[in-house]
Design an enzyme around this catalytic site. Structure first.
Site, PDB file in Angstrom:
ATOM      1  CB  CYS A  83      -6.671 -73.510  21.440  1.00  0.00           C
ATOM      2  SG  CYS A  83      -5.351 -74.069  20.366  1.00  0.00           S
ATOM      3  CG  HIS A 333      -2.784 -72.352  25.285  1.00  0.00           C
ATOM      4  ND1 HIS A 333      -4.103 -72.652  25.584  1.00  0.00           N
ATOM      5  CD2 HIS A 333      -2.711 -72.329  23.918  1.00  0.00           C
ATOM      6  CE1 HIS A 333      -4.773 -72.806  24.455  1.00  0.00           C
ATOM      7  NE2 HIS A 333      -3.960 -72.632  23.435  1.00  0.00           N
TER       8      HIS A 333
END
Lengths: 386, 128
Positions: A83, A333
């Site tokens: 991420c 995200h």
């Protein structure tokens, strides 16, 4: 020492983007960033694509994106730091300028996570730690990893589920002001607290969504930056670190050691202290992650995160506003895009272009905190107006 | 799948971890270099089968293949020799699962391979 500036920014709408393919999605932000920089494509020497991958069909996203955006010929690669892939891309692009290889480079973050169904996505993310020892036999999921931290933090510091829910309410509040956010609706504390349990004590509204999206920045050397723009935003410090794959190897579960190390390196390189940060983005894949970030970044003492939430210190008007773009929770995200999206948001804030969610800029310094996995990777990037 | 499990069967079925012959530190899963002192003089060591809960969660939204067990507890357990491992807690009441609670190891079915139907066993823990 020479310097590197952000001279162009671009950001796609985040959300479920069945209307575009990977190249088109990346192009949305690339075009904006190139136009914003006013740079000729042939002068871009390096295009670094941050993308974790696994959910979309393309196995070589960097060349697919490069061809569609008219950037074939430039040096390119895909980088992965889970991420934090987007921040890794910014760092790699920054390095190529600092090393003197090129005067202009791009970091493109892109992810298209909704091309697989939700259980497959959740499984792919769940494998992020130690596959053999923590995932395979025991069925660890990504929310469960962060829940282990939440339980430990609640036990040691008295942090409550309501404190965590307030972070979600804040994210949705600012998301409602961001036309590019996946969720643009406010939520109430009751709704967050009453949402479906995922991994106790984390509920649906403690978790960010699965998203598609892209974000891009054009970076330039000091000499070139000054010819392109009157409002360069300088990359003053980048700190990065890592931690064990196995969560069982961690020393404690109340903070992310990699984030503390990355922050310390970034502050030292930028020669600024946490008190000089005007505005920040924190990696709120889960609400507990944002709360621990306040502490890991030195915005407060260890254990003081819940107090910052209760006193509104990270809201607009507070001491250090955090995630005024809605954060991962409301903005969305798309894994590889997130770090670049943070650089875009901080650049906007420092340029004074953030509109309704503009933070007051006193010191001219902003910070992006981007975590990969459960603190497996950590990147802290400090940007400034001068 | 089968061969991979066969290679680590001692680790799965007997909780064989590592012991550093230089500093004495023990850990699980096994390593080839001591995490404490850096020595590469490592030997296999069977882990103690009891310890305590360091932190935990109750998983309500399981992965495919784990639906029948949900909701279930996952925990980081510190064994009596200081080694920590991530594991499931079974046969434990909600009231008994808490930080610091004493646990013991128990062999359980871990998962069933979707393609071959092969059953994998392994260690889980229960609160004493």
């Amino acid at each position: 020492m020479s310097r590197v500036a952000v001279v162009g920014i671009g950001h796609s709408r985040f959300g479920r983007r069945t209307d575009v393919n990977l190249g088109e999605l990346a192009f949305e932000s690339i075009k904006q960033a190139v136009d914003d920089a006013g740079v000729d494509r042939k002068d871009i020497g390096n295009v670094v694509v941050g993308s974790a991958g696994g959910w979309y069909e393309e196995s070589l996203p960097a060349v697919v994106v490069g061809e569609y955006a008219g950037l074939s010929g430039a040096g390119t690669m895909r980088v992965e730091a889970a991420c934090a892939s987007g921040s890794a891309a910014v760092k790699a692009a920054y390095n190529s300028i600092m090393s003197g290889e090129t005067d202009v480079a791009m970091a493109v973050g892109v992810e298209k996570m909704t091309e697989v169904d939700t259980p497959t996505s959740v499984e792919l993310i769940g494998r992020a730690g130690s596959y053999t020892w923590e995932f395979e036999n025991y069925g660890m999921t990504f929310p469960a990893y962060y829940a282990l931290y939440a339980v430990a933090h609640m036990k040691k510091f008295g942090t409550t589920q309501e404190d965590l829910a307030r972070i979600s309410v804040k994210a949705h509040h600012y998301g409602s002001m961001n036309p590019l956010a996946q969720f643009q609706k406010e939520i109430t504390l009751e709704k967050a607290l009453g949402s479906q349990m995922v991994a106790w004590p984390l509920k649906l509204y403690d978790a960010c969504p699965l998203s598609d999206g892209s974000a891009s920045v054009v970076l330039a050397s000091e000499d070139v930056a000054k010819t392109l723009t009157d409002t360069p935003v300088w990359i003053r410090g980048v700190g990065y670190s890592s931690d064990t794959a196995n969560l069982s190897r961690r020393e404690d579960y109340v903070g992310l050691r990699a984030a503390v190390t990355a922050a310390s390196k970034a502050y030292s390189m930028a020669k600024v202290s946490p008190r000089e940060i005007d505005v920040a983005t924190a990696h709120d894949c889960f609400t507990i992650a944002e709360l621990m970030a306040y502490e890991d970044l030195g915005f407060c003492e260890k254990g003081g995160g819940a107090r910052m939430v209760r006193e509104g210190e990270t809201e607009l008007g507070g001491r250090i506003p955090v995630n005024l773009d809605g954060g991962l929770k409301a903005k969305g995200h798309p894994i590889g895009a997130t770090g670049v999206s943070m650089a875009v948001e901080i650049t906007k804030q420092l340029r004074g272009e953030a509109g309704r969610h503009q933070a007051p800029i006193k010191h001219g310094v902003g910070l992006a905190h981007n975590i990969g996995g459960t603190g497996h990777y950590a990147y802290v990037t400090i940007l400034s107006r001068d | 799948m089968a061969i991979r499990h066969w290679r680590v069967k001692d680790r799965y079925y007997r909780l064989i971890g590592s012991r550093c012959t230089e500093c004495g530190a023990e850990c699980f899963p096994p390593v080839y270099r001591c995490r404490k002192c850096g020595s590469e003089k490592i030997e296999d060591r069977e882990m103690p089968q009891s310890g305590k809960i360091v932190t935990y969660t109750q998983l309500h939204e399981p992965l495919p293949g784990f639906e029948a067990q949900a909701p279930f507890y996952l925990a980081v357990v510190e064994l009596d020799n200081g080694a920590k491992m991530l594991t499931q807690l079974v046969d434990s009441t909600d009231e008994s699962v808490k930080t610091g609670a004493k646990v013991v190891a128990t062999v359980r079915r871990a998962r069933v391979d979707g393609d071959s139907g092969q059953i994998t066993y392994g260690y889980k823990f229960r609160v004493t």
